[in-house]
Scaffold this active site. Structure first.
Site, short mmCIF file in Angstrom:
data_model
loop_
_atom_site.label_atom_id
_atom_site.label_comp_id
_atom_site.label_asym_id
_atom_site.label_seq_id
_atom_site.Cartn_x
_atom_site.Cartn_y
_atom_site.Cartn_z
N ASP A 29 0.84 -1.19 0.00
CA ASP A 29 0.00 0.00 0.00
C ASP A 29 0.88 1.24 0.00
O ASP A 29 1.91 1.29 0.69
CB ASP A 29 -0.89 -0.01 1.25
CG ASP A 29 -2.04 0.96 1.15
OD1 ASP A 29 -2.87 0.81 0.24
OD2 ASP A 29 -2.10 1.87 1.99
N GLU A 40 1.19 -0.43 -5.04
CA GLU A 40 0.24 0.64 -5.27
C GLU A 40 1.14 1.86 -5.51
O GLU A 40 1.71 2.41 -4.55
CB GLU A 40 -0.66 0.86 -4.06
CG GLU A 40 -1.68 1.96 -4.29
CD GLU A 40 -2.48 2.29 -3.04
OE1 GLU A 40 -3.71 2.43 -3.15
OE2 GLU A 40 -1.88 2.40 -1.95
#
Length: 399
Positions: free
Chosen positions: A29, A65
């Site tokens: 993330d 990401e």
């Protein structure tokens, strides 16, 4: 990660999950934050460099990401070899096209064909592109075709949280409706997006629940909702109607990906003619059957596109060293609000195109109707079709 002790702890933890917990890989993330050196992102930074050289971590799936909230945080296409990325540009292009918004058809073409503009450099392949249209952040697929505004009041922040711009289209009414025409159009739009996703080059990612019509009632930021608003129902026993139809569509699309060589191509298309067959491995067509011109590529109001992947122009070999061959597939996309008649390339009365998929038709109707087309194909408003040209019985080499 600039602190060597913290970096060592992170690496030790990752190795533990691989060696002891037997995970296949990781999705990071806000991964840009892991590669910030001083204040700027650096794809040769310590963390990424060490992971690339690590004998354990370099062999597992690494998915970034590729953005964070810092300055210069959007780094789609800028991670090193060995990393795959959530392709946010794929999401944006596909959403804009199917919503009917003005957009660049060239951007859509790049996304459908693996995003070579982002990933061709640095020994990367189309598999570096994790294609997605929805994820845990933002609208679900059902909400994407049902809402144009976020509805986040339940989060307690005055509807200020969550993304304001969603590139969505509610098909004429905001939220739930009893209008059968709108409900039919929304189902078709869901089919369109799922089919686009699974027929694109790259790695498709489907948000859990999208296959069964999961809705968050227009809330695009339900991180604080531990209730039915954010829960996904796993009870699929006895599913009928729309849910069963979407399950069937996804199964059929997955079967196609695993059986059609042009949907398994591991390299980027070149658009050049194969020296063996004389055909282009990839070509883009207008409704009139001609290839797109420079003016077409620059037209923001162009909402139709034909993508032809040639099964006898694949410049790839199997494990035995034999050149890979397969059938050719023609993907037709129509985001217009009216029907469009596509002239079919390689038109031949002896060797017609076969219909494999049309998102405006149920599977039963598609199987019952005439499924061989010689000169043209009429595509309904807001629809996608896939046609196959069987190369085993096609015209002579080079035609």
């Amino acid at each position: 990660t600039q602190n060597p002790h913290v970096l060592q702890l992170i690496l030790d933890s990752l190795r533990y999950w691989v060696e002891e917990m037997r995970v296949d890989g990781f999705r990071f993330d806000l991964a840009t934050a892991l590669a910030r050196e001083e204040h700027a992102y650096d794809k040769t930074g310590a963390f990424l460099d060490i992971v690339q050289q690590d004998p354990i971590l370099s062999k597992v799936k690494l998915i970034a990401e590729p953005w964070d909230i810092g300055e210069g945080g959007y780094q789609v296409g800028n991670f090193p070899a060995g990393w795959a990325e959530w392709n946010g540009k794929y999401r944006d292009s596909v959403r804009k096209f199917w919503s009917g918004a003005k957009s660049e058809i060239g951007q859509l073409a790049s996304r459908l064909s693996g995003s070579s503009d982002l990933y061709q450099h640095g020994d990367r392949t189309p598999h570096a592109s994790i294609n997605f249209v929805t994820c845990h952040d933002g609208f679900t697929l059902s909400d994407l075709v049902s809402y144009e505004q976020k509805h986040n009041l339940a989060n307690g922040e005055g509807n200020r949280d969550g993304c304001t711009f969603n590139d969505s289209w509610n098909c004429g009414v905001e939220g739930p409706t009893d209008d059968e025409k709108i409900a039919t159009l929304r189902l078709r739009q869901r089919r369109n997006i799922l089919a686009t996703l699974l027929l694109s080059s790259g790695v498709p990612m489907i948000l859990s629940g999208d296959e069964s019509g999961n809705s968050q009632q227009g809330n695009n930021n339900p991180y604080c909702q531990d209730n039915e608003l954010s829960w996904v129902s796993w009870d699929t026993e006895g599913d009928t109607g729309e849910d069963a139809e979407l399950y069937g569509l996804i199964r059929e699309l997955i079967r196609l990906r695993s059986s059609e060589p042009v949907l398994q191509y591991r390299q980027f298309y070149t658009g050049e003619r194969c020296p063996v067959t004389g055909r282009k491995d990839l070509a883009w067509f207008r409704e009139d059957g001609l290839e797109l011109s420079e003016q077409d590529w620059a037209n923001p109001d162009l909402h139709t596109l034909g993508m032809l992947r040639c099964g006898v122009a694949i410049c790839e070999h199997d494990e035995q060293g034999r050149r890979v061959k397969g059938d050719s597939l023609l993907l037709l996309l129509n985001a217009e609000r009216e029907a469009v008649s596509f002239m079919l390339p390689w038109a031949s009365f002896l060797h017609p195109w076969e219909l494999m998929l049309d998102t405006s038709l149920s599977s039963e109707i598609r199987d019952e109707r005439l499924s061989r087309f010689k000169r043209s194909y009429e595509l309904a408003p807001c629809s996608l079709a896939l046609l196959r040209f069987r190369e085993a019985v096609s015209v002579k080499q080079g035609d």
